[in-house]
Design a protein around this motif. Sequence first.
Motif, PDB file in Angstrom:
ATOM      1  N   ILE A 116       0.899  -1.359  -0.083  1.00 16.65           N
ATOM      2  CA  ILE A 116      -0.084   0.019  -0.007  1.00 16.65           C
ATOM      3  C   ILE A 116       0.819   1.241   0.067  1.00 16.65           C
ATOM      4  N   ASN A 117       1.892   1.228   0.787  1.00 13.61           N
ATOM      5  CA  ASN A 117       2.937   2.449   1.004  1.00 13.61           C
ATOM      6  C   ASN A 117       3.609   2.840  -0.479  1.00 13.61           C
ATOM      7  N   ALA A 118       3.931   1.470  -1.323  1.00 13.06           N
ATOM      8  CA  ALA A 118       4.461   1.666  -2.715  1.00 13.06           C
ATOM      9  C   ALA A 118       3.465   2.248  -3.339  1.00 13.06           C
ATOM     10  N   GLY A 119       2.092   1.705  -3.530  1.00 16.58           N
ATOM     11  CA  GLY A 119       1.186   2.333  -4.266  1.00 16.58           C
ATOM     12  C   GLY A 119       0.798   3.938  -4.079  1.00 16.58           C
ATOM     13  N   LYS A 120       0.924   4.301  -2.798  1.00 13.95           N
ATOM     14  CA  LYS A 120       0.599   5.739  -2.321  1.00 13.95           C
ATOM     15  C   LYS A 120       1.796   6.517  -2.956  1.00 13.95           C
ATOM     16  N   GLY A 121       3.071   6.015  -2.826  1.00 14.58           N
ATOM     17  CA  GLY A 121       4.265   6.824  -3.462  1.00 14.58           C
ATOM     18  C   GLY A 121       3.874   6.874  -5.022  1.00 14.58           C
ATOM     19  N   LEU A 122       3.626   5.844  -5.772  1.00 20.46           N
ATOM     20  CA  LEU A 122       3.405   5.939  -7.056  1.00 20.46           C
ATOM     21  C   LEU A 122       2.229   6.981  -7.520  1.00 20.46           C
ATOM     22  N   HIS A 123       1.197   6.596  -6.477  1.00 22.12           N
ATOM     23  CA  HIS A 123      -0.025   7.419  -7.074  1.00 22.12           C
ATOM     24  C   HIS A 123       0.523   9.133  -7.078  1.00 22.12           C
ATOM     25  N   ALA A 124       1.086   9.329  -5.988  1.00 22.56           N
ATOM     26  CA  ALA A 124       1.566  10.806  -5.806  1.00 22.56           C
ATOM     27  C   ALA A 124       2.596  11.229  -6.921  1.00 22.56           C
ATOM     28  N   GLU A 125       3.629  10.246  -7.007  1.00 23.69           N
ATOM     29  CA  GLU A 125       4.677  10.573  -7.816  1.00 23.69           C
ATOM     30  C   GLU A 125       4.251  10.833  -9.199  1.00 23.69           C
ATOM     31  N   ASN A 126       3.207  10.199  -9.613  1.00 22.91           N
ATOM     32  CA  ASN A 126       2.648  10.214 -11.097  1.00 22.91           C
ATOM     33  C   ASN A 126       1.332  11.359 -11.101  1.00 22.91           C
ATOM     34  N   SER A 127       1.335  11.921 -10.001  1.00 18.80           N
ATOM     35  CA  SER A 127       0.268  13.255 -10.172  1.00 18.80           C
ATOM     36  C   SER A 127      -1.216  12.458 -10.736  1.00 18.80           C
ATOM     37  N   CYS A 128      -1.526  11.399 -10.204  1.00 17.99           N
ATOM     38  CA  CYS A 128      -2.848  10.858 -10.465  1.00 17.99           C
ATOM     39  C   CYS A 128      -4.024  11.800 -10.276  1.00 17.99           C
ATOM     40  N   ASN A 129      -3.904  12.305  -9.117  1.00 19.80           N
ATOM     41  CA  ASN A 129      -4.995  13.089  -8.632  1.00 19.80           C
ATOM     42  C   ASN A 129      -5.285  14.670  -9.621  1.00 19.80           C
ATOM     43  N   THR A 130      -4.113  14.960 -10.024  1.00 18.89           N
ATOM     44  CA  THR A 130      -4.073  16.369 -10.954  1.00 18.89           C
ATOM     45  C   THR A 130      -4.661  15.836 -12.273  1.00 18.89           C
ATOM     46  N   CYS A 131      -4.579  14.662 -12.645  1.00 21.60           N
ATOM     47  CA  CYS A 131      -5.217  14.546 -14.013  1.00 21.60           C
ATOM     48  C   CYS A 131      -6.819  14.160 -13.684  1.00 21.60           C
ATOM     49  N   HIS A 132      -7.129  13.680 -12.970  1.00 24.23           N
ATOM     50  CA  HIS A 132      -8.525  13.373 -12.393  1.00 24.23           C
ATOM     51  C   HIS A 132      -9.326  14.894 -12.053  1.00 24.23           C
ATOM     52  N   GLN A 133      -8.452  15.741 -11.533  1.00 27.89           N
ATOM     53  CA  GLN A 133      -9.006  17.016 -11.012  1.00 27.89           C
ATOM     54  C   GLN A 133      -9.257  17.705 -12.517  1.00 27.89           C
ATOM     55  N   ARG A 134      -8.433  17.687 -13.502  1.00 24.17           N
ATOM     56  CA  ARG A 134      -8.437  18.189 -14.771  1.00 24.17           C
ATOM     57  C   ARG A 134      -9.547  17.643 -15.539  1.00 24.17           C
ATOM     58  N   LEU A 135     -10.000  16.390 -15.540  1.00 23.89           N
ATOM     59  CA  LEU A 135     -10.737  15.570 -16.277  1.00 23.89           C
ATOM     60  C   LEU A 135     -12.184  16.030 -15.507  1.00 23.89           C
ATOM     61  N   LYS A 136     -12.556  15.928 -14.176  1.00 19.72           N
ATOM     62  CA  LYS A 136     -13.565  15.822 -13.544  1.00 19.72           C
ATOM     63  C   LYS A 136     -13.717  17.192 -12.678  1.00 19.72           C
ATOM     64  N   GLY A 137     -12.884  17.706 -12.620  1.00 20.11           N
ATOM     65  CA  GLY A 137     -13.024  19.030 -11.821  1.00 20.11           C
ATOM     66  C   GLY A 137     -13.471  18.793 -10.294  1.00 20.11           C
ATOM     67  N   LYS A 138     -13.029  17.720  -9.956  1.00 19.83           N
ATOM     68  CA  LYS A 138     -13.167  17.425  -8.528  1.00 19.83           C
ATOM     69  C   LYS A 138     -11.892  17.227  -7.655  1.00 19.83           C
ATOM     70  N   ASN A 139     -11.727  17.303  -6.605  1.00 16.23           N
ATOM     71  CA  ASN A 139     -10.588  16.915  -5.730  1.00 16.23           C
ATOM     72  C   ASN A 139     -10.643  15.436  -5.392  1.00 16.23           C
ATOM     73  N   GLU A 140      -9.411  14.953  -5.258  1.00 17.71           N
ATOM     74  CA  GLU A 140      -9.249  13.536  -5.171  1.00 17.71           C
ATOM     75  C   GLU A 140     -10.359  12.804  -4.387  1.00 17.71           C
ATOM     76  N   ARG A 141     -10.844  13.059  -3.247  1.00 19.46           N
ATOM     77  CA  ARG A 141     -11.589  12.340  -2.452  1.00 19.46           C
ATOM     78  C   ARG A 141     -12.871  12.332  -3.083  1.00 19.46           C
ATOM     79  N   ASP A 142     -13.498  13.354  -3.594  1.00 16.49           N
ATOM     80  CA  ASP A 142     -14.548  13.384  -4.293  1.00 16.49           C
ATOM     81  C   ASP A 142     -14.634  12.800  -5.558  1.00 16.49           C
ATOM     82  N   PHE A 143     -13.591  12.629  -6.227  1.00 12.26           N
ATOM     83  CA  PHE A 143     -13.407  11.612  -7.530  1.00 12.26           C
ATOM     84  C   PHE A 143     -13.551  10.235  -7.265  1.00 12.26           C
TER      85      PHE A 143
END
Length: 120
Positions: free
Chosen positions: A44-71
């Motif tokens: 899980i910690n490696a997954g958290k790091g990869l998620h942050a490192e690759n800015s996954c939440n930024t892409c989702h915010q751009r696509l849906k206009g929602k913050n990470e939790r809401d998405f």
Amino acid sequence: MKLGNYRQLNLFGMMTAPGLMLTFFAFASLQIQAQERLFKNADINAGKGLHAENSCNTCHQRLKGKNERDFYTRFDRKVNTQEKLVSQIAYCSTQLSLSFFPEDELNIAAFLNNAYYKLK
């Protein structure tokens, strides 16, 4: 007519209600066990790091206009099983040419499931 320990057939060779029920519960039990094993060896910690490192939440915010939790917790989300979550991570990896290894995808999925989805 009785076959094995769990299937009962009627005169027409069709499974009776008790046989169907036992088959259904055996299948459901196997599905639950398979899902529990899906993230068993994930990091899980490696997954958290990869998620942050690759800015996954930024892409989702751009696509849906929602913050990470809401998405991830929105009502109309497409992902409703652990298998679909892993598949969605693989889809994102492919679309964005991230070249994740399957274990990376599994680690990210385990992180997202632990933090947001809570899929069983």
